[in-house]
Motif scaffolding. Sequence first.
Motif: not given
Length: 214
Positions: A40-44, A177-181, A187-188
């Motif tokens: 939903g819109p509140d997903h990270h 951006a990606t799915i989780t912090p 990745a970086l």
Amino acid sequence: MIDSIRRDEPFRKGQTALLLVDMQRIWLEPGLDPHHPERGPDHHFYKSVREQAIPNCERLLEAARSHGVEPLHTIIQSLTRDGRDRSLDHKLTPIHVSPDLPEGLPPANLAPEGDEILIPKTSSGVFNSTNIDYLLRNLGIRYLIVAGVLTDQCVDMTVRDAADRGFLVTCVTDACATITPERQANALAAFGGYCHLADTETVVAKIKAMEGWT
């Protein structure tokens, strides 16, 4: 002469391009990705896209358009309506964006303007399924600025492949951006050896400081 080359050296006018990776509605707007309806819109991911990646991509585009940087856009989009031309990996995943799907295009605030180049791709790596290498060399590009989604997938492959082909790559860390912090940080850290990592403020300042501009 290789000792005089740095990944973070100043950009040069006429040799610098900005590439936005997969900034298209189907991935950026909650409810449009058919394979992840639970997000939903509140997903990270959507929060980081909405609050950080999109505004920073807008800033990068504005700076590029105003200071002689070539804006390029790549999106995941099949050449055929049934996706039979897709890579095997995209068939297995499955990932398919039909060429006549409106939500497969960038949102209006990130859409190409004028004759900016939009490159559809059918694999995660834009260098693997398009002629972007040929295009960049025809355009005289040496410095490639990369932003977009997902940081640990399509952005990652773009950075590594561009570096392997001899481009000096800058990844704009807060315009991705990606799915989780955790995935973002990993990745970086993983592909940082292939590029210069910098935030939007730093990259915009470098664009504005290019030779011939004040």
